[in-house]
Design an enzyme around this catalytic site. Structure first.
Site, PDB file in Angstrom:
ATOM      1  N   LYS B  87       0.851  -1.199   0.000  1.00  0.00           N
ATOM      2  CA  LYS B  87       0.000   0.000   0.000  1.00  0.00           C
ATOM      3  C   LYS B  87       0.882   1.242   0.000  1.00  0.00           C
ATOM      4  CE  LYS B  87      -3.953   1.970   2.582  1.00  0.00           C
ATOM      5  NZ  LYS B  87      -4.762   1.853   3.808  1.00  0.00           N
ATOM      6  N   SER B 162      -9.560   1.687   2.900  1.00  0.00           N
ATOM      7  CA  SER B 162      -8.742   2.471   1.996  1.00  0.00           C
ATOM      8  C   SER B 162      -7.674   1.656   1.250  1.00  0.00           C
ATOM      9  CB  SER B 162      -8.047   3.578   2.784  1.00  0.00           C
ATOM     10  OG  SER B 162      -7.170   3.027   3.749  1.00  0.00           O
ATOM     11  N   SER B 186      -9.663  -0.505   7.116  1.00  0.00           N
ATOM     12  CA  SER B 186      -9.126  -0.273   5.777  1.00  0.00           C
ATOM     13  C   SER B 186      -8.473  -1.480   5.110  1.00  0.00           C
ATOM     14  CB  SER B 186      -8.117   0.878   5.814  1.00  0.00           C
ATOM     15  OG  SER B 186      -8.798   2.100   5.880  1.00  0.00           O
TER      16      SER B 186
END
Lengths: 501, 497, 92
Positions: B87, B162, B186
């Protein structure tokens, strides 16, 4: 409590003192070296102290220990759990745009709270200064400008200092006079030196803000006082300024002023500082730190001897007068020099007097007026050259009558210039008193021969004797004992007048 | 090139083939890069690819062939040659790390996050940096300066957020394992929306060093994979104290045993709790509720007992969570000012307040909203009303959750109360978007581990089920997942191939 | 309730430049969200519950051992530099 000197109960002065923990080897929240001085800009930095994304603060355990020591000496309470807070404000020298500090509004979070310091050496009277809190925090970086600040179009930032550990000490407004402030700061400097946690002589190692108010008038903050010595000056100036305004019926505004150390006045801060809202909240990257009473005891036990105890020991063990002991301990380096010197020469009182009168007198004459309450930078240069052996020999030479005090002071200057031992200097310039009468007699005779006229004058005018004495001293390179020369000259004069020559 | 069935291998299967030399890592990585090249224009899972991935792959091939003098240490590397998606809020040395923000569009970290360093040390190859909601603020991966990530299963739906890029990359076989971060769900939300596993570990079990802070006291690096064994492999490598970098990390290596081989395939003797306030909530979509009840029967068939409990303080969970997260965020994001790194302009002759305000106006709309709210709840006079209250509510919720976990082995919940929404459907109403985090934030508030398990599909839309356990009881979560995975077999697809 | 002026002040505190229409939109949204947060008011918990906080022994903190950063140029991400200095806007 009696009133002290110019103490005025209507005058209220509080201090906020920042001391860098210069004895630490690394910064407060990262492993960068703590010694940033003299380094190229931005070379003493790492991702953590530059506030790079994703980095986390790593608390230096030694910093807590040092702060706890200072808190204990200032008789603070140490909470069982201490917490760091974020103080949020934007400033280019602040890498994260918040400062990690401590804050007591929501809990007792700082390393020390509610301390007291007794000022007992105020000419026989005493008073209590309350310490509101003692906290640990990080130093910001430093701003510089191309040319003058007014002409420059931008600021230049050096983060080498960012993250260095600071202890902030906040007093209640318990001082009523500038001399009380001075005494307190001198005491603090001695404590810092004895604990060995901060060297106040280093540039920027101690900084002070003061707040001053008179009676019911508004409180004025003075910022930017960069040495302990200037605090008394700044506060004195500010009291005078406020009094003269009051005398003219002008209301005093609550404001922030800066100390201009070149002009030695306080000046209004350039822009009115806006009402800040720091949005304090607990630093989530540093857990609250649990300190047990056992931890506190262990810190206490590890602490070096403190000024108060040292004075007592000097009085009891070495039979020094209390005043002498206080002067020595007031400046740790002098006390250290004393203790080291008496290992070479065990006449403690003699060594102590030598340091307190002659050496200290010398230092005061050469003090450059800058620095802090304990020693100026030029003094520390001088002190670096004077070793205990030097002091011991000087005291010994004077006590044995081999040299007189005046000569000893001259030798001290040579010691400082050359680093040579006094005994070696004495030999090299043959400064041993010319106590050998025969050798001296030949010089006296030579002078009388050369200065026949002056000698004849001396028969009727005592002043002429001094002229002859000076000449003898010159020929002897100052080695002659003037008392002895004078008596020899007088003998000759009396002899001559008797013989009627 | 490597066949598409091989591209879908689990990491543990891939490692075995790499070690015996039946797969060349260079070929494997090249194939994956090619796959990304053909698919990612549509899905938008990656922000940046690692230029050195092939080089690193060649090094591993050399090791395996014995051409390099590593003395065979590769044999001990449990993730040898495994393509890892990271990420883009997790720092990678030398690889641009943007947080999907314009503010960091060209920021290149000087160091690897501890977790990245550990996974690389075990032989994983960072293949690229994945898309996300800017700074982790969102549940759909639509709030990205690099555009939204699309759900690989249903293109016009969101991938969740996210960590949407990481989940989409796994589901589309554009990586074998992935790292995400989980502040309030997330990792689990996109895992559920993309039909993969997403583990939010116990707070502190994985070092946060290098994870770019959004809400420090809540967030963790999370692990994402297509199989339970892969999760276990990753956890073994990534977990452990990092007190030299992170004072909030915990040393728990000894207490976590991850021996899946010897694990039971059943759940006999297990007691699970469901939470009435969530199951009965009208915010929970019908298909999600149905899937949840189906999962409930599944675990009962495996021998577990499930009971319903009530946790009244959950009513305050979202208010507490968002107050704390926004407060911390407003402070964490203050450092992005254009002075030391990131988006900037010439400072000459610009007044400093204007300079900062101008630079910082380049945050995206959701980030600005949260910074403003965080600034408000911390400002003088409001601290006691919002931040302090939120922390007290958090303590209360934590206590109640831990009490439930004293009586039950795990808490069982839907991961997301809704099906993956259409792109654009939710972002205009911030508060409504916050509400969908109700099932996930409670694990972050309590600091306990939680795992989203891919469970079912409804009209082609993935639905996950979530378990939360006691602190450091990750092994239990893996065991539950393993039992379900074994029992459900091919009923759940975890990748598109 | 928060007004536009208060939101303008928040934007200043956070140093985020905002146009008027942005301010108006945020005012509306902030009010909606704060109204939701206000449910914390009804939570009647006094001092019997401590705010949640992690804690550690002070002895677990880092040793005072200096290690200078050497893994690259710390200024490599700074674009406004002059010599070894970083250029920043002038204060005041």
């Amino acid at each position: 409590m009696t009133s002290i000197g110019n103490s005025d109960a209507r005058v209220r002065i509080g201090l906020e003192i920042h001391c860098q923990l210069t004895a630490l080897r690394s910064k407060l929240f990262c492993t960068c070296p703590a010694d940033y001085r003299g380094k190229e800009p931005n070379t003493n930095v790492c991702p953590v102290c530059l506030g790079m994304p994703g980095t986390l603060p790593l608390l230096n355990r030694r910093a807590i220990e040092y702060a706890m020591m200072l808190a204990l000496v200032l008789n603070c309470k140490i909470p069982s759990r201490i917490t760091f807070y974020r103080k949020n404000y934007f400033y280019p020298d602040l890498p994260k745009n918040f400062q990690i500090t401590q804050y007591n509004a929501y809990e007792q979070a700082s390393v020390g709270v509610d301390g007291v310091v007794e000022l007992d050496d105020l000419d026989g009277s005493s008073k209590t200064i309350r310490i509101r809190r003692l906290q640990l925090e990080e130093d910001p970086g430093r701003l510089a400008y191309d040319g003058s600040i007014d002409r420059s179009n931008y600021a230049l930032v050096d983060y080498n200092r960012a993250g260095v550990a600071l202890v902030e000490i906040v007093s209640e407004p318990d001082f009523n006079a500038p001399n009380e402030v001075r005494l307190f700061l001198n005491r603090l400097a001695s404590i810092l030196e004895h604990l060995g946690i901060c060297n106040p002589a280093l540039e920027g190692a101690v900084r002070c803000d003061a707040n001053v108010s008179i009676g019911e008038q508004a409180r004025v903050e003075i910022k930017n006082i960069n040495s302990f010595k200037d605090v008394e000056r700044a506060v004195t100036f500010e009291i005078t300024r406020q009094r003269s305004l009051a005398a003219r019926g002008i209301e005093i505004r609550g404001e922030t002023r800066h100390w201009d150390d070149a002009r030695r006045i306080t000046v209004q801060a350039r822009a009115k500082e806006e009402e800040e809202d720091y949005r304090y909240f607990p630093e989530p990257d540093i857990p609250s730190i649990v300190i047990s009473s056992k931890d506190v005891e262990a810190i206490k036990a590890s602490m070096p001897e403190l000024p108060h105890a040292r004075v007592e020991r000097f009085v009891n063990v070495y039979s020094l007068s209390r005043d002498t002991a206080k002067i020595l301990v007031g400046e740790k380096h002098l006390a250290d020099l004393f203790e080291a010197s008496i290992k070479y020469y065990d006449n403690a009182r003699s060594v102590a007097n030598w340091i307190v009168t002659d050496l200290k007198g010398y230092l005061e004459r050469y003090d450059d007026g800058g620095g802090d309450g304990s020693s100026s930078s030029s003094n520390s240069v001088i002190l670096a050259k004077v070793t205990p052996k030097h002091i011991a020999e000087l005291a010994m030479l004077v006590d044995s009558g081999k040299i007189n005090r005046a000569t000893a002071r001259q030798i001290l200057q040579r010691v400082i210039a050359t680093g040579m031992l006094p005994s070696a200097i004495v030999q090299s310039i043959n400064v041993d008193m010319l106590s050998n009468k025969d050798e001296l007699a030949s010089i006296v005779d030579k002078v009388i021969e050369e200065e026949r006229k002056a000698f004849m004058d001396a028969l009727s005018n005592e002043k002429a004797l001094n002229y002859l004495l000076g000449k003898v001293m010159r020929y002897s390179n100052g080695r002659a004992d003037p008392k002895l020369v004078l008596s020899m000259l007088k003998e000759r004069v009396i002899g001559t007048s008797k013989t009627g020559q | 090139m490597v066949s598409s069935s091989k591209i879908a291998l689990s990491a543990y299967e891939l490692v075995e083939e790499v070690k015996v030399g039946s797969i060349s890592v260079e070929d494997y990585i090249a194939s994956m890069i090619e796959r990304i090249g053909s698919m990612d224009e549509r899905i938008n899972a990656y922000i940046t690819l690692n230029d050195h991935a092939l080089e690193e792959a060649r090094m591993i091939d050399k090791m395996v062939k014995g051409y390099s003098n590593d003395n065979g240490s590769y044999a001990t590397k449990s993730l040898l040659g495994v393509p890892l998606a990271v990420k883009d809020n997790i720092s990678t040395q030398g690889i641009r790390t943007t947080c999907a923000s314009r503010m960091l569009e060209d920021y290149v970290p000087l160091y690897d996050a501890t977790v990245v360093k550990r996974l690389k040390g075990a032989g994983a190859i960072v293949i690229g940096k994945t898309n996300m909601d800017e700074f982790g603020m969102g549940s759909t991966t639509e709030f990205s300066a690099f555009g939204a990530t699309h759900n690989p299963w249903v293109y016009e739906r969101v991938a969740g957020g996210s960590s949407g890029g990481s989940a989409a990359a796994l589901a589309a076989c554009m990586a074998s394992i992935a790292l995400g971060s989980d502040t309030g769900g997330s990792v689990r939300c996109p895992a559920s929306f993309c039909s993969i596993y997403g583990l939010k570990p116990t707070y502190g079990l994985l070092s946060r060093y290098g994870l770019i802070s959004y809400a420090n006291s809540l967030e963790c690096i999370g692990l994402m994979a297509r199989s339970v064994l892969d999760l276990a492999l990753m956890l073994k490598v990534a977990a452990g104290s990092d007190m030299q970098n992170d004072h909030t990390s915990i040393d728990a290596n000894s207490s976590i045993s991850l021996d899946l081989e010897s694990m039971n395939h059943d759940l006999k003797g297990m007691r699970f709790a469901t939470i009435r306030e969530i199951v009965e909530s009208e915010g929970t979509d019908e298909p999600v509720r149905d899937s949840m009840f189906d999962a409930l029967s599944s675990v009962e068939r495996l021998g577990a007992v499930v009971e319903e409990v009530s946790i009244p303080s959950l009513r305050y969970a979202l208010a507490s969570y968002y107050t704390i997260a926004m407060a911390e965020a407003s402070s964490n994001l203050a450092r992005y000012d254009g002075v030391r790194y990131g988006y900037t302009a010439q400072p000459d002759g610009v007044a400093w307040n204007e300079f900062y305000s101008k630079i910082r106006s380049n945050f995206g709309s959701e980030v600005k909203r949260r910074i403003m709210l965080g600034t408000y709840v911390l400002s003088s006079g409001y601290y006691g009303r919002y931040y302090m209250k939120a922390q007290k509510a958090r303590a209360l919720i934590r206590d109640e959750m831990l009490k439930v976990l004293n009586h039950y082995n795990a808490i069982m919940l839907p991961t997301m109360p809704i099906l993956p929404p259409r792109i654009g459907e939710r972002i205009s109403d911030p508060l409504r978007l916050y509400m969908v985090d109700i099932c996930t934030v409670i694990a972050n508030l309590a600091g306990i581990p939680a795992l989203s398990i891919p469970y079912s599909m409804y009209n082609g839309l993935p639905i996950g089920v979530q378990f939360m356990a006691r602190h450091l009881d990750e092994p239990l979560l893996l065991r539950i997942a393993y039992a379900l995975e074994s029992a459900r077999g091919d009923k759940v697809r975890r990748c598109m191939i | 309730m928060v007004g536009v002026e208060e939101v303008r002040h928040l934007a200043h505190l956070a140093r985020i430049g905002m146009k008027e229409e942005e301010l108006r939109l945020y005012t509306e949204q902030i009010n909606e969200i704060l109204t939701y947060f206000n449910m914390l008011d009804e939570l009647d918990i006094g001092n019997d519950i401590e705010p949640y906080r992690m804690s550690r022994e002070y002895k677990a903190m880092r040793d005072d051992i200096p290690v200078a950063f050497s893994a690259g140029n710390a200024l490599s991400n700074a674009k406004n530099v002059k010599g070894r200095f970083i250029k920043a806007p002038k204060m005041g």
